[in-house]
Motif scaffolding. Structure first.
Motif, short mmCIF file in Angstrom:
data_model
loop_
_atom_site.label_atom_id
_atom_site.label_comp_id
_atom_site.label_asym_id
_atom_site.label_seq_id
_atom_site.Cartn_x
_atom_site.Cartn_y
_atom_site.Cartn_z
N TRP A 101 0.86 -1.19 0.00
CA TRP A 101 0.00 0.00 0.00
C TRP A 101 0.89 1.24 0.00
CZ3 TRP A 101 -5.17 1.15 -0.17
CH2 TRP A 101 -5.57 2.41 0.27
N ASN A 102 0.80 2.04 -1.04
CA ASN A 102 1.62 3.25 -1.15
C ASN A 102 0.76 4.46 -1.45
OD1 ASN A 102 4.30 2.43 -0.67
ND2 ASN A 102 4.46 1.54 -2.71
N THR A 103 0.77 5.42 -0.52
CA THR A 103 0.09 6.70 -0.77
C THR A 103 1.01 7.88 -0.48
OG1 THR A 103 -0.76 6.85 1.49
CG2 THR A 103 -2.16 5.74 -0.14
N GLY A 104 2.16 7.64 0.17
CA GLY A 104 3.02 8.74 0.58
C GLY A 104 2.53 9.46 1.81
N SER A 105 1.43 8.99 2.39
CA SER A 105 0.86 9.61 3.58
C SER A 105 0.89 8.59 4.72
CB SER A 105 -0.57 10.05 3.32
OG SER A 105 -1.40 8.92 3.12
N GLU A 106 0.30 8.97 5.84
CA GLU A 106 0.19 8.06 6.98
C GLU A 106 -1.16 7.36 6.97
OE1 GLU A 106 1.92 8.81 10.84
OE2 GLU A 106 2.17 10.91 10.28
N GLY A 107 -1.18 6.13 7.47
CA GLY A 107 -2.43 5.40 7.57
C GLY A 107 -2.38 4.40 8.70
N LEU A 108 -3.56 3.95 9.13
CA LEU A 108 -3.66 2.93 10.17
C LEU A 108 -4.53 1.80 9.64
CD1 LEU A 108 -3.16 1.91 13.04
CD2 LEU A 108 -5.11 3.27 13.81
N LEU A 109 -3.99 0.58 9.70
CA LEU A 109 -4.67 -0.60 9.20
C LEU A 109 -5.50 -1.25 10.30
CD1 LEU A 109 -4.94 -2.85 6.93
CD2 LEU A 109 -2.99 -3.96 8.06
N ALA A 116 -6.71 -2.54 15.62
CA ALA A 116 -5.64 -1.75 14.98
C ALA A 116 -4.41 -2.64 14.84
CB ALA A 116 -5.32 -0.52 15.82
N ILE A 117 -3.99 -2.88 13.59
CA ILE A 117 -2.93 -3.85 13.33
C ILE A 117 -1.56 -3.18 13.23
CG2 ILE A 117 -2.09 -5.61 11.73
CD1 ILE A 117 -4.99 -6.10 10.95
N GLN A 118 -1.45 -2.14 12.40
CA GLN A 118 -0.16 -1.49 12.21
C GLN A 118 -0.34 -0.17 11.47
OE1 GLN A 118 1.60 -4.45 9.16
NE2 GLN A 118 2.18 -2.46 8.31
N GLY A 119 0.68 0.67 11.57
CA GLY A 119 0.71 1.88 10.77
C GLY A 119 1.17 1.56 9.36
N LEU A 120 0.75 2.38 8.41
CA LEU A 120 1.19 2.28 7.02
C LEU A 120 1.77 3.63 6.62
CD1 LEU A 120 -1.80 0.27 5.56
CD2 LEU A 120 0.56 -0.54 5.73
#
Length: 633
Positions: A101-109, A116-120
């Motif tokens: 998963w690539n957006t160049g931003s922050e995310g939470l899976l 809540a599994i991990q940050g992306l």
């Protein structure tokens, strides 16, 4: 091997390059991409900008619309929830499947149950797919790890920044290739950072070149054989250690409570970073991670209760280590002595109530100087040790010590250590490890150094690559490296050090300027609130003497103090944050002053039948008071 060292070195470096020969070198076999149409059904819910960020439970029932890779999302600071529904091909159901998963931003899976599994982020952009779980959610926040600055960290934010979903695909992670990749990265680190004329360097260079010769991208056996050769090399290197200096490597994730983002974003940064660390703890049972700031723990406790419970579980297992003892990592120049004490009272009480023990190490790696009041306060608040590294950034006078006793105004001494790596965001590479020893200014008195590793400031923490590096070697060049935490480090340091030097008075930071003047309104409000809380608490004592009432006000007092302490964070009170942070802090201060006024009125109402004249200041006052009784008498 080529006789000319530089030619061989260039060949070795390009073997793991993503820019050169990436279709043929080791990076070409790290993943096997599954390019099957319709394997991922992707949809999104755009959270309206003026709406507060919904929780997982609130958002899953919203209307999601289809979306495709290549679309952009924004603007800055907006939130977008993605729903990913996987349709895994039957032939791949038993594979080690990941999603990139690539957006160049922050995310939470999140999984389908809201865990809540991990940050992306750009630091970790893949996640393992559970064969029993076909649906996942990603909360995308439109900012990078360091906010939305216009081309530079300290520039004003670009409020019209958009982020593109450049990749969302299934892939198989070739674990044998990754094993070799981590081996090889460490070999390259040894080659690049040890003396070229040393035997260790020569042996590492020869082996790295042999691995390139042996590598065949179509033959996984060649990867395993190469990895076996590397591990044999590491084993011999570790067994030949002459333990002259010991480094304790501790995982850490410094998250500024506000800086290039506001408080509300930090609440989510904590969840993204800490969930990722819990995942690593499952993979690496010997991994120990430390994190400070009671305020951030309280945010996670309130916003992500399931995640917080897992943190408590890992604390009991000794892997997640609360540290610091203060409510936030505060500025240490401007707050009053009373505020310093309150930082520790509220911080230590929180850690005791949630984790069954108070902190022993005052942890403050990023503050802009340290008041000479602190040693006495640190000790009186139950802590024994102090850690920072900020003074290594001095641009005029370099601080002369690494391990020493810091002596306060009253003569109290605190055992203090500055990480000689000169960072709290090491990547646990050979360069930082060697520098830890080279730069230690007190090696003759204490043969111990603390290496603090993990992405920080904007959060993130240690990554799998950092931990894999530490798993592979126990040290080199006379250095022993162990994974641990600051508590055990300081205990060993105290036991094994000798004749440590002493530094008396302020620890002055010679780099950041304007910390006494920037954002003057913010500083005015801080001092005003400190004064008014002093007066309010004094009034409450007189009220208690008359009415025996206090407990019902304590909750109000506690919340007021916590808000004042929050705004004393070391990037807020000094004036180094972005504009939206000061809009938040102004609202907080105005609410604090309103609450204080209401409580003052309540106290005065309870004492309306008693005429009391109080001078709340520590000096004499002389003035005329006009008093008109209510009954007109």
């Amino acid at each position: 091997m080529k006789k000319h060292r530089n030619i061989t070195l260039e060949r070795i470096q390009k073997f793991i390059s993503t820019e050169y020969f990436s279709n043929y070198n080791l990076t070409s076999v790290l993943y096997k991409y599954i390019r099957v149409p319709e394997t991922i059904k992707l949809s999104v819910y755009h959270v309206p900008m003026k709406e507060s960020t919904p929780s997982f439970g609130d958002v899953t029932g919203r209307d999601f619309v289809p979306v495709k890779v290549g679309q952009s999302f924004g603007p800055s600071w907006s939130t977008h929830w993605f729903k990913l529904e996987f349709r895994i091909p039957p032939e791949n159901r038993d594979d080690n499947l990941y999603c990139m998963w690539n957006t160049g931003s922050e995310g939470l899976l999140f999984d389908a149950n809201g865990k809540a599994i991990q940050g992306l982020t750009d630091q970790r952009n893949t996640f393992l797919i559970d064969a029993q779980m076909n649906t996942y959610y990603i909360e995308m926040a439109c900012l990078g790890m360091f906010g939305n600055g216009q081309g530079n960290l300290i520039f004003p934010p670009d409020n019209e920044r958009y982020f593109t979903l450049s990749e969302c695909c299934l892939l198989i992670k070739n674990m044998d290739a990754w094993d070799l990749f981590y081996d090889y990265k460490l070999l390259v680190g040894i080659i690049e950072n040890t003396p070229p004329d040393s035997q260790l360097n020569a042996d590492a260079l020869y082996l790295a070149n042999e691995i390139v010769n042996l590598f065949d991208k179509s033959d996984s056996y060649s990867w395993k054989q190469s990895s076996s050769m590397a591990k044999e090399f590491f084993q011999k290197m570790n067994e030949s250690l002459a333990n002259n200096h010991e480094i304790i490597a501790t995982g850490h994730c410094h998250i500024d409570s506000a800086w290039l983002w506001d408080y509300s974003e930090t609440r989510r940064k904590c969840a993204r970073s800490w969930s990722s660390q819990l995942l690593l703890m499952e993979q690496y049972p010997n991994y120990e991670f430390v994190c400070s700031q009671a305020q951030q723990y309280e945010w996670v406790e309130n916003d992500y209760p399931e995640l917080f419970k897992r943190i408590q579980d890992k604390k009991r297992e000794g892997q997640f280590v609360p540290i610091g003892g203060s409510w936030v990592e505060m500025d240490c120049n401007i707050p009053s002595g009373e505020s310093f004490i309150r930082q520790f009272i509220y911080g230590q009480e929180y850690f005791k109530s949630r984790f069954s023990e108070r902190c022993k190490v005052f942890w403050l790696p990023d503050t802009f100087g340290y008041s000479s009041q602190l040693p006495q306060i640190i000790k009186q608040c139950g802590m024994e040790y102090f850690f920072t590294q900020k003074l290594s950034w001095n641009n005029i006078n370099k601080f002369p010590h690494t391990t020493f006793y810091w002596k306060g105004l009253d003569g109290t001494r605190v055992l203090t250590h500055f990480s000689p790596a000169d960072t709290y965001c090491s990547t646990a590479n050979p360069k930082d490890i060697l520098y830890c020893v080279k730069n230690n200014k007190d090696k003759d008195r204490a043969a111990h150094s603390l290496l603090v590793y993990g992405h920080g400031d904007g959060g993130g923490g240690p990554t799998e690559e950092m931990l894999e590096s530490l798993q592979r070697f126990a040290g080199f060049e006379g250095i022993k490296v162990d994974m641990g935490n600051p508590n055990t480090f300081f205990e060993a340091l105290e036991e094994n050090s000798r004749d440590l030097m002493e530094w008396k008075g302020e620890l002055y930071f010679e780099l950041h300027r304007g910390t006494y003047t920037s954002q003057a309104k913010n500083k005015y409000y801080n001092r005003l609130c400190e004064f008014k809380m002093h007066n309010l608490e004094l009034l409450s004592v007189f009220r208690f003497a008359k009415t025996r009432k206090f407990n019902e006000m304590k909750v109000n007092f506690d919340q007021i103090w916590k808000n004042i302490l929050l705004n004393q964070f070391h990037d807020v009170l000094p004036g180094s944050s972005i504009e939206k942070v000061y809009k938040d802090s102004t609202k907080i201060y105005e609410n604090v002053l309103s609450d204080i006024e209401q409580l003052e009125n309540s106290i005065c109402e309870d004492m309306r039948e008693t005429l009391v004249v109080i001078n709340p200041w520590p000096w004499e006052l002389s003035f005329v008071i006009e008093y008109k009784p209510r009954n007109g008498g």
